[in-house]
Scaffold this motif. Sequence first.
Motif, short mmCIF file in Angstrom:
data_model
loop_
_atom_site.label_atom_id
_atom_site.label_comp_id
_atom_site.label_asym_id
_atom_site.label_seq_id
_atom_site.Cartn_x
_atom_site.Cartn_y
_atom_site.Cartn_z
N GLY A 1 0.90 -1.17 0.08
CA GLY A 1 0.12 0.11 -0.02
C GLY A 1 0.83 1.26 0.19
N GLY A 2 0.44 2.26 -0.79
CA GLY A 2 1.04 3.55 -0.84
C GLY A 2 2.17 3.78 -1.89
N VAL A 3 2.68 2.35 -2.32
CA VAL A 3 3.62 2.50 -3.34
C VAL A 3 3.37 3.01 -4.57
CG1 VAL A 3 5.35 1.13 -4.58
CG2 VAL A 3 5.10 0.68 -2.11
N THR A 4 4.05 3.86 -5.62
CA THR A 4 3.46 4.15 -6.85
C THR A 4 4.89 3.99 -7.77
OG1 THR A 4 4.33 6.54 -6.19
CG2 THR A 4 2.14 5.95 -5.87
N ALA A 5 4.77 4.33 -8.88
CA ALA A 5 6.10 4.31 -9.82
C ALA A 5 7.31 5.27 -9.43
CB ALA A 5 5.61 4.46 -11.41
N ASP A 6 6.81 6.14 -8.32
CA ASP A 6 7.72 7.28 -8.11
C ASP A 6 8.82 6.55 -7.09
OD1 ASP A 6 6.61 9.04 -9.67
OD2 ASP A 6 5.30 9.77 -8.13
N TYR A 7 8.56 5.32 -6.42
CA TYR A 7 9.44 4.87 -5.40
C TYR A 7 10.67 3.91 -6.13
CZ TYR A 7 6.29 6.23 -1.70
OH TYR A 7 5.76 7.09 -0.74
N VAL A 8 11.58 3.58 -5.27
CA VAL A 8 12.49 2.76 -5.92
C VAL A 8 12.61 1.57 -4.67
CG1 VAL A 8 15.03 2.29 -5.93
CG2 VAL A 8 13.84 4.31 -6.79
N ALA A 9 12.46 0.29 -5.14
CA ALA A 9 12.31 -0.58 -3.82
C ALA A 9 13.71 -1.46 -4.05
CB ALA A 9 11.29 -1.82 -4.49
N THR A 10 14.07 -1.78 -2.88
CA THR A 10 15.24 -2.69 -2.43
C THR A 10 14.34 -3.98 -1.73
OG1 THR A 10 16.60 -0.80 -2.02
CG2 THR A 10 17.35 -2.98 -1.10
N VAL A 11 14.59 -5.01 -2.47
CA VAL A 11 13.73 -6.13 -2.24
C VAL A 11 15.08 -7.19 -1.70
CG1 VAL A 11 12.42 -8.21 -2.79
CG2 VAL A 11 12.36 -5.78 -3.69
N THR A 12 14.95 -7.68 -0.33
CA THR A 12 15.69 -8.61 0.40
C THR A 12 15.00 -10.05 0.49
OG1 THR A 12 16.66 -6.92 1.33
CG2 THR A 12 17.25 -8.93 2.26
N PRO A 13 15.46 -11.07 -0.16
CA PRO A 13 14.90 -12.16 -0.14
C PRO A 13 15.40 -13.05 1.23
CG PRO A 13 16.32 -12.51 -1.78
CD PRO A 13 16.36 -10.90 -1.34
N SER A 14 14.68 -13.92 1.68
CA SER A 14 15.17 -14.91 2.64
C SER A 14 16.39 -15.52 2.29
CB SER A 14 14.23 -15.72 3.36
OG SER A 14 13.95 -16.67 2.27
N TYR A 15 17.42 -16.01 3.25
CA TYR A 15 18.46 -16.97 2.55
C TYR A 15 17.91 -18.07 1.90
CZ TYR A 15 22.51 -20.04 2.62
OH TYR A 15 23.29 -20.77 2.24
N ALA A 16 16.89 -18.86 2.23
CA ALA A 16 16.07 -20.00 1.62
C ALA A 16 15.86 -19.62 -0.03
CB ALA A 16 15.24 -20.51 2.21
N ALA A 17 15.53 -18.38 -0.16
CA ALA A 17 15.06 -17.83 -1.39
C ALA A 17 16.04 -17.52 -2.29
CB ALA A 17 14.07 -16.60 -1.29
N ALA A 18 17.22 -16.83 -1.49
CA ALA A 18 18.30 -16.38 -2.14
C ALA A 18 19.33 -17.42 -2.93
CB ALA A 18 19.20 -15.55 -1.23
N VAL A 19 19.21 -18.52 -2.25
CA VAL A 19 20.11 -19.42 -2.65
C VAL A 19 19.32 -20.30 -3.91
CG1 VAL A 19 21.20 -19.91 -0.54
CG2 VAL A 19 19.32 -21.40 -0.97
N LEU A 20 18.48 -20.06 -3.92
CA LEU A 20 17.55 -20.53 -5.53
C LEU A 20 18.07 -19.98 -6.60
CD1 LEU A 20 13.67 -20.66 -4.15
CD2 LEU A 20 15.26 -22.55 -4.26
N GLU A 21 18.63 -18.90 -6.52
CA GLU A 21 19.37 -18.08 -7.56
C GLU A 21 18.26 -18.06 -8.65
OE1 GLU A 21 23.05 -19.95 -8.36
OE2 GLU A 21 24.14 -18.92 -6.75
N ILE A 22 17.16 -17.75 -8.56
CA ILE A 22 16.07 -17.71 -9.68
C ILE A 22 15.51 -16.19 -9.61
CG2 ILE A 22 15.22 -19.98 -9.49
CD1 ILE A 22 12.96 -18.85 -8.07
N LEU A 23 15.91 -15.40 -8.65
CA LEU A 23 15.06 -14.00 -8.60
C LEU A 23 16.07 -13.17 -9.29
CD1 LEU A 23 14.05 -13.80 -5.12
CD2 LEU A 23 12.70 -14.21 -7.15
N CYS A 24 15.45 -12.23 -10.16
CA CYS A 24 16.20 -11.04 -10.93
C CYS A 24 16.63 -9.89 -9.94
CB CYS A 24 15.17 -10.55 -11.94
SG CYS A 24 15.91 -9.24 -13.01
N PRO A 25 17.87 -9.39 -10.07
CA PRO A 25 18.16 -8.26 -9.02
C PRO A 25 17.43 -7.16 -9.36
CG PRO A 25 19.83 -8.62 -10.82
CD PRO A 25 18.95 -9.73 -10.95
N TYR A 26 16.66 -6.71 -10.31
CA TYR A 26 15.94 -5.74 -10.58
C TYR A 26 14.39 -5.97 -10.45
CZ TYR A 26 20.07 -4.70 -13.25
OH TYR A 26 21.55 -4.62 -13.63
N ASN A 27 13.76 -4.90 -9.95
CA ASN A 27 12.34 -4.80 -9.58
C ASN A 27 11.56 -3.39 -10.52
OD1 ASN A 27 11.97 -3.00 -7.63
ND2 ASN A 27 13.74 -4.38 -6.70
#
Length: 139
Positions: A83-109
């Motif tokens: 809620g409250g986010v618009t295209a004017d924001y920049v997001a930093t997304v930090t996955p859990s360790y379990a999600a990070a080791v999958l190595e499937i997520l794009c570094p961009y959002n």
Amino acid sequence: MEYNRVNWEDSPSTNTPINAANLNNMDKGIADVAEAIQELQLNTIINSNLTVAASSFTTYTASGDLESEIVADYPYKADISIGGVTADYVATVTPSYAAAVLEILCPYNQTKAGYVRIYANEVPETDIVFRTVLCVKEA
């Protein structure tokens, strides 16, 4: 917002008198910092421990230059409702360790009206947990 310190000296020195000029300098510095903190609070959205269901990842048709560049390597997307986010924001997304080791997520959002869009190179086999999603409004 530059602040010039007085560099107070102990008594009996008279080089740093307690006077209106020095007290107003300190008062302005405190007010400037309080204003900057308030502006940061108004322009920052933080969410923690968000789970994105594996079933939320779908293929997509690129809409815009960034997605056109991403789609070749990361053909799946999922949207994290914030809620409250618009295209004017920049997001930093930090996955859990379990999600990070999958190595499937794009570094961009991308931030859109009400959500952050994440990308993946495959549909995950399990739900993905994001420890933090920090969204800061661009100046």
